[in-house]
Motif scaffolding. Structure first.
Motif, short mmCIF file in Angstrom:
data_model
loop_
_atom_site.label_atom_id
_atom_site.label_comp_id
_atom_site.label_asym_id
_atom_site.label_seq_id
_atom_site.Cartn_x
_atom_site.Cartn_y
_atom_site.Cartn_z
N LEU A 247 -1.20 7.57 8.43
CA LEU A 247 -1.03 6.27 9.08
C LEU A 247 -1.60 5.21 8.15
CD1 LEU A 247 -0.30 4.49 11.53
CD2 LEU A 247 -2.63 4.93 12.38
N TYR A 248 -0.71 4.40 7.57
CA TYR A 248 -1.10 3.46 6.53
C TYR A 248 -0.90 2.01 6.98
CZ TYR A 248 -0.92 7.57 3.58
OH TYR A 248 -1.14 8.80 3.06
N ALA A 249 -1.65 1.12 6.37
CA ALA A 249 -1.50 -0.32 6.59
C ALA A 249 -1.55 -1.00 5.23
CB ALA A 249 -2.61 -0.85 7.48
N GLY A 250 -0.63 -1.91 5.02
CA GLY A 250 -0.63 -2.74 3.82
C GLY A 250 -0.86 -4.17 4.26
N LEU A 251 -1.83 -4.83 3.66
CA LEU A 251 -2.17 -6.18 4.09
C LEU A 251 -2.89 -6.94 3.00
CD1 LEU A 251 -5.50 -6.06 4.81
CD2 LEU A 251 -4.57 -4.62 6.60
N GLY A 252 -3.14 -8.20 3.29
CA GLY A 252 -3.91 -9.03 2.35
C GLY A 252 -3.08 -9.55 1.21
N TYR A 253 -1.95 -10.18 1.52
CA TYR A 253 -1.08 -10.69 0.47
C TYR A 253 -1.56 -12.03 -0.07
CZ TYR A 253 1.89 -7.12 2.50
OH TYR A 253 2.38 -5.94 2.98
N ASN A 254 -2.58 -12.61 0.55
CA ASN A 254 -3.22 -13.81 0.04
C ASN A 254 -2.24 -14.98 -0.15
OD1 ASN A 254 -6.09 -12.79 -0.54
ND2 ASN A 254 -4.77 -11.22 -1.42
N GLY A 255 -1.32 -15.12 0.80
CA GLY A 255 -0.36 -16.22 0.73
C GLY A 255 0.90 -15.89 -0.05
N ARG A 256 1.03 -14.69 -0.55
CA ARG A 256 2.21 -14.30 -1.33
C ARG A 256 3.01 -13.20 -0.61
NH1 ARG A 256 -1.75 -15.93 -4.85
NH2 ARG A 256 -1.03 -17.11 -6.63
N GLY A 257 2.94 -13.18 0.70
CA GLY A 257 3.56 -12.11 1.49
C GLY A 257 5.06 -12.01 1.37
N VAL A 258 5.75 -13.14 1.22
CA VAL A 258 7.20 -13.10 1.11
C VAL A 258 7.60 -12.29 -0.11
CG1 VAL A 258 9.26 -14.50 0.71
CG2 VAL A 258 7.60 -15.20 2.42
N ALA A 259 6.92 -12.51 -1.20
CA ALA A 259 7.25 -11.80 -2.43
C ALA A 259 6.71 -10.37 -2.43
CB ALA A 259 6.72 -12.57 -3.64
N MET A 260 5.53 -10.16 -1.86
CA MET A 260 4.86 -8.86 -1.98
C MET A 260 5.16 -7.87 -0.86
SD MET A 260 1.10 -9.79 -3.31
CE MET A 260 0.80 -10.45 -4.91
N SER A 261 5.51 -8.35 0.32
CA SER A 261 5.64 -7.44 1.45
C SER A 261 6.78 -6.43 1.29
CB SER A 261 5.79 -8.21 2.76
OG SER A 261 6.92 -9.05 2.71
N SER A 262 7.85 -6.80 0.63
CA SER A 262 8.94 -5.85 0.40
C SER A 262 8.46 -4.69 -0.48
CB SER A 262 10.14 -6.53 -0.26
OG SER A 262 10.67 -7.48 0.62
N MET A 263 7.71 -5.01 -1.52
CA MET A 263 7.20 -3.96 -2.39
C MET A 263 6.19 -3.09 -1.65
SD MET A 263 7.43 -2.30 -5.10
CE MET A 263 8.41 -3.23 -6.22
N MET A 264 5.34 -3.72 -0.83
CA MET A 264 4.38 -2.95 -0.06
C MET A 264 5.10 -2.04 0.93
SD MET A 264 1.21 -2.12 0.53
CE MET A 264 0.04 -3.37 0.03
N GLY A 265 6.18 -2.52 1.53
CA GLY A 265 6.96 -1.68 2.44
C GLY A 265 7.50 -0.44 1.74
N LYS A 266 7.97 -0.62 0.52
CA LYS A 266 8.45 0.53 -0.27
C LYS A 266 7.31 1.50 -0.54
CE LYS A 266 10.78 1.44 -4.71
NZ LYS A 266 9.83 2.37 -5.28
N LEU A 267 6.16 0.97 -0.92
CA LEU A 267 5.00 1.80 -1.21
C LEU A 267 4.55 2.56 0.04
CD1 LEU A 267 2.69 2.74 -3.06
CD2 LEU A 267 1.52 0.61 -2.53
N LEU A 268 4.50 1.88 1.18
CA LEU A 268 4.12 2.53 2.44
C LEU A 268 5.11 3.64 2.80
CD1 LEU A 268 3.11 -0.63 4.49
CD2 LEU A 268 1.56 1.20 3.76
N ALA A 269 6.40 3.37 2.65
CA ALA A 269 7.42 4.39 2.95
C ALA A 269 7.25 5.61 2.05
CB ALA A 269 8.81 3.79 2.81
N GLU A 270 6.98 5.36 0.77
CA GLU A 270 6.79 6.48 -0.16
C GLU A 270 5.57 7.31 0.22
OE1 GLU A 270 6.61 4.44 -3.89
OE2 GLU A 270 8.80 4.31 -4.07
N ARG A 271 4.49 6.65 0.61
CA ARG A 271 3.27 7.38 0.98
C ARG A 271 3.51 8.23 2.23
NH1 ARG A 271 -1.76 6.38 -0.90
NH2 ARG A 271 -2.03 8.45 -0.04
#
Length: 163
Positions: free
Chosen positions: A95-119
């Motif tokens: 059970l994972y959580a990706g957070l803390g994009y520091n105002g850059r969530g639009v650009a970073m959240s897609s990559m974090m979603g990929k990383l979470l799915a892989e994990r």
């Protein structure tokens, strides 16, 4: 955006996040509307006047738009981390959580979603580009609003004199 504007503004439908300390971000949604965001003020508000700083930066970034018609506004808190990078946490086994994009969530959240799915699919932690870190309390969190106001002012000053 009209077809002509789409050929000039994000013709490849890229998502953009600046490298400034107090940044703007923008992308195109599924209906070819320009989505533009950035730091407005320190309070959540629905009042159009509260978005003046963001609207001014939108006009400066895309003068071709003239007087843009704003359909939606949103204000909210940004998940900040003390080290200014996103965090990946394992809250419980698998059970994972990706957070803390520091105002850059639009650009970073897609990559974090990929990383979470892989994990979740079984990728090994040591193969991930971002390490899994333990959750930690933020020191002096009660002073958050005051500290952020001071920090934003300082970072805007740095952006002005040292872009």
């Amino acid at each position: 955006l009209t077809q002509n504007l789409r050929q000039v503004i994000l013709p490849g439908r890229q998502g953009v996040s600046e490298t400034r300390r107090v940044l703007n971000w923008f992308s195109m949604d599924g209906k070819c509307r320009l989505v533009f965001g950035g730091r407005a003020n320190q309070q959540e508000t629905d009042a159009p006047a509260g978005y003046g700083p963001v609207l001014a930066r939108l006009k400066a970034t895309f003068p071709i738009l003239g007087e843009p018609r704003v359909q939606f506004r949103w204000a909210g808190y940004v998940a900040l981390t003390t080290d200014h990078v996103p965090h990946l946490h394992e809250l419980a086994p698998n059970l994972y959580a990706g957070l803390g994009y520091n105002g850059r969530g639009v650009a970073m959240s897609s990559m974090m979603g990929k990383l979470l799915a892989e994990r979740v699919a079984g990728a090994r932690e040591e193969d991930a580009p971002l390490p899994t870190t333990p959750k930690q309390r933020i020191p002096l969190h009660g002073w958050r609003a005051t500290g952020i106001s001071l920090a934003i002012g300082w970072k805007r000053l740095q952006d002005r004199f040292n872009p």
